[in-house]
Design a protein around this motif. Sequence first.
Motif, PDB file in Angstrom:
ATOM      1  N   GLU A 433       0.856  -1.203   0.000  1.00 40.40           N
ATOM      2  CA  GLU A 433       0.000   0.000   0.000  1.00 40.40           C
ATOM      3  C   GLU A 433       0.886   1.244   0.000  1.00 40.40           C
ATOM      4  N   LEU A 434       0.635   2.137  -0.968  1.00 36.75           N
ATOM      5  CA  LEU A 434       1.381   3.384  -1.088  1.00 36.75           C
ATOM      6  C   LEU A 434       0.452   4.551  -0.722  1.00 36.75           C
ATOM      7  N   ASN A 435       0.961   5.437   0.088  1.00 39.10           N
ATOM      8  CA  ASN A 435       0.177   6.607   0.504  1.00 39.10           C
ATOM      9  C   ASN A 435       0.142   7.606  -0.638  1.00 39.10           C
ATOM     10  N   SER A 436      -1.023   7.944  -1.125  1.00 33.89           N
ATOM     11  CA  SER A 436      -1.163   8.863  -2.258  1.00 33.89           C
ATOM     12  C   SER A 436      -0.687  10.264  -1.920  1.00 33.89           C
ATOM     13  N   MET A 437      -0.808  10.700  -0.645  1.00 37.48           N
ATOM     14  CA  MET A 437      -0.430  12.059  -0.284  1.00 37.48           C
ATOM     15  C   MET A 437       1.067  12.276  -0.423  1.00 37.48           C
ATOM     16  N   SER A 438       1.872  11.170  -0.222  1.00 41.40           N
ATOM     17  CA  SER A 438       3.324  11.330  -0.339  1.00 41.40           C
ATOM     18  C   SER A 438       3.791  11.206  -1.773  1.00 41.40           C
ATOM     19  N   MET A 439       2.925  10.740  -2.678  1.00 38.67           N
ATOM     20  CA  MET A 439       3.319  10.509  -4.055  1.00 38.67           C
ATOM     21  C   MET A 439       2.693  11.504  -5.034  1.00 38.67           C
ATOM     22  N   GLY A 474      -6.187   2.255  -7.584  1.00 38.45           N
ATOM     23  CA  GLY A 474      -6.182   3.569  -6.952  1.00 38.45           C
ATOM     24  C   GLY A 474      -7.469   3.819  -6.151  1.00 38.45           C
ATOM     25  N   HIS A 475      -7.317   4.518  -4.979  1.00 38.51           N
ATOM     26  CA  HIS A 475      -8.450   4.823  -4.096  1.00 38.51           C
ATOM     27  C   HIS A 475      -8.360   6.293  -3.664  1.00 38.51           C
ATOM     28  N   THR A 476      -9.553   6.929  -3.461  1.00 39.98           N
ATOM     29  CA  THR A 476      -9.599   8.333  -2.975  1.00 39.98           C
ATOM     30  C   THR A 476     -10.558   8.409  -1.798  1.00 39.98           C
ATOM     31  N   ARG A 531      -9.906   9.992   6.213  1.00 34.47           N
ATOM     32  CA  ARG A 531      -9.750  10.331   4.791  1.00 34.47           C
ATOM     33  C   ARG A 531      -8.311  10.089   4.322  1.00 34.47           C
ATOM     34  N   ALA A 532      -7.316  10.299   5.200  1.00 38.88           N
ATOM     35  CA  ALA A 532      -5.901  10.048   4.823  1.00 38.88           C
ATOM     36  C   ALA A 532      -5.662   8.570   4.557  1.00 38.88           C
ATOM     37  N   LEU A 533      -6.300   7.698   5.319  1.00 38.50           N
ATOM     38  CA  LEU A 533      -6.143   6.251   5.078  1.00 38.50           C
ATOM     39  C   LEU A 533      -6.810   5.814   3.789  1.00 38.50           C
TER      40      LEU A 533
END
Length: 560
Positions: A433-439, A474-476, A531-533
Amino acid sequence: MSAYPYRLQILWITLLVLTWLGYCSPWSGERNLLLGAVMVLVTAASLIGITRRARTRRRTTARILTEVNGTLRTLPSGLKRHTPLVITVGDPNAMSGAWGDDIVRITDAAIWVRCDMPVTLMHVADALKRWRNGQGPDAVALLIAADQGNADTLAAAAWKPWRSAIGAASRAVGYTLPACLAVYAQTPWGKGECPWFGTSGSVPLDAHALPDFLTSRLQRYALAASPAEPESRGLRFALLDALVRWSSKALWPLWADGRSPLHVMAFGVTVVPGVPVSGAPFGCFVAQLTGLTGASTKGRASPRYPLPDALLAGMPRQPIRRAWPRALAHAVMALTVFFGAGTVASADQNRTLMKRLADNLARYQAIPSTQDAVRLDALALIKHDRDELEHYANAGVPMRLDFGLYRGSLWVPIVDRVIADYRPPAAPPSMIELNSMSMFNTGSAVLNPGSNRALVGVLEMIKSHPDKRVLIAGHTDSVGSPDANLKLSLARAAAVRDWLIDASGLSATRFAIQGYGDTRPRASNDIEAGRALNRRVEITLIPDCRDDGSDSTKGHPACS
């Protein structure tokens, strides 16, 4: 046991050879089977040949042995062992004069057995050795009537078959048969019996020294004549001296030349009353040497020739040669050869086994832990080796590896330790799992420069599992419209896929992307932490479920 057990010995050797081929041979099974079949055929042919030879010997010597047993039936049982036994051969004139129609004769000096044909001499000698329980004939007496034959009778070709026959008889009885050469001549001068003049010993005689040695004896014979017979004894002396000299020149070369000369250990001459045949080589020799000639009368009855008893006095007696010590020695020699060949074969096969064990262990240890499938194949060979060694430990070491050379038991703990030390590689994570906020920046599908570090770990996992496909999802969170969130999640999955393809050079067909938008939240979207998760990119390794093998188009959904 007086006869050598040829058949039993051949069967013993055949058994050893077949045992070696079946239990010790390092060769292939087909080759061993072929060699075994050849050995059986050779053995069968040898047994047939020996059986036929034994039948021929019995058929040839039946009459002689019957005569011998009939003659000795009334005599002490030990006579056949303590009395010398001599086989007599010779030219027809001498044999007829000495034997008449008899086959066996017993004198004070020996048991005499007649043999008229060279082809039967070998069988007669062998049969007499069996009859005397291992004690073979003591000599072969060659009877020659010097003044009754012609030039052809005294030719080398006429005596060559007898020389070969005596050699074959010597091989049949297992020792060289001593020869006794007895030469007769008829004389019209004087009557009465003439003694034998000659010599005998335990070593072959020297033909060159015989004339001078015997001449001194003959001179004493002539000087000891009584007043009533000085002339007749003097004529006999001249005839006997000529007979000795003629024999050393004319007879001895017939037996001394060739590859296997006879061992003549006794020689003697004598004369008997009678009339020599005109034209005989000896008569011509006497006429040239002394000027004496006898009356020529053909067709007159041949006189009785005495057997050369006196010539046997100095000849050695043959000892009893039992066959079983020699047969036992040969059997032990064959067994020794068997163990020697078995040891050599065992050493070679043990060396092959040790090399195979060492090579399998070295091959396994050289495979990196990342290639687990190859390591498992190599480990299967080592387990097979371990099972083989354990079978030998439980059921016994086979003969082909034995003979005190087996060292497989020393490898058992080494192989067990290698098998026990094997550890399967850690199972790959089912999902990263990759955190979208860091990418990605907010609302963007462009990778940030700092996202490469996280994607490198993903790339290593993908390369270590070349048989799996890669699903990028991808997830939001729920902020924004559902359609916009769905498109954003799919775009971010495509961006991650494109980076992995560019960085690894892998085919695009190994990747599948999926955008879920805000439809699969992991936490509540009511709070910021939830929401961050929910804002994430999930990378999962899945089996390749394509059936047709065709390339998928970009963006093909993953297998469910």
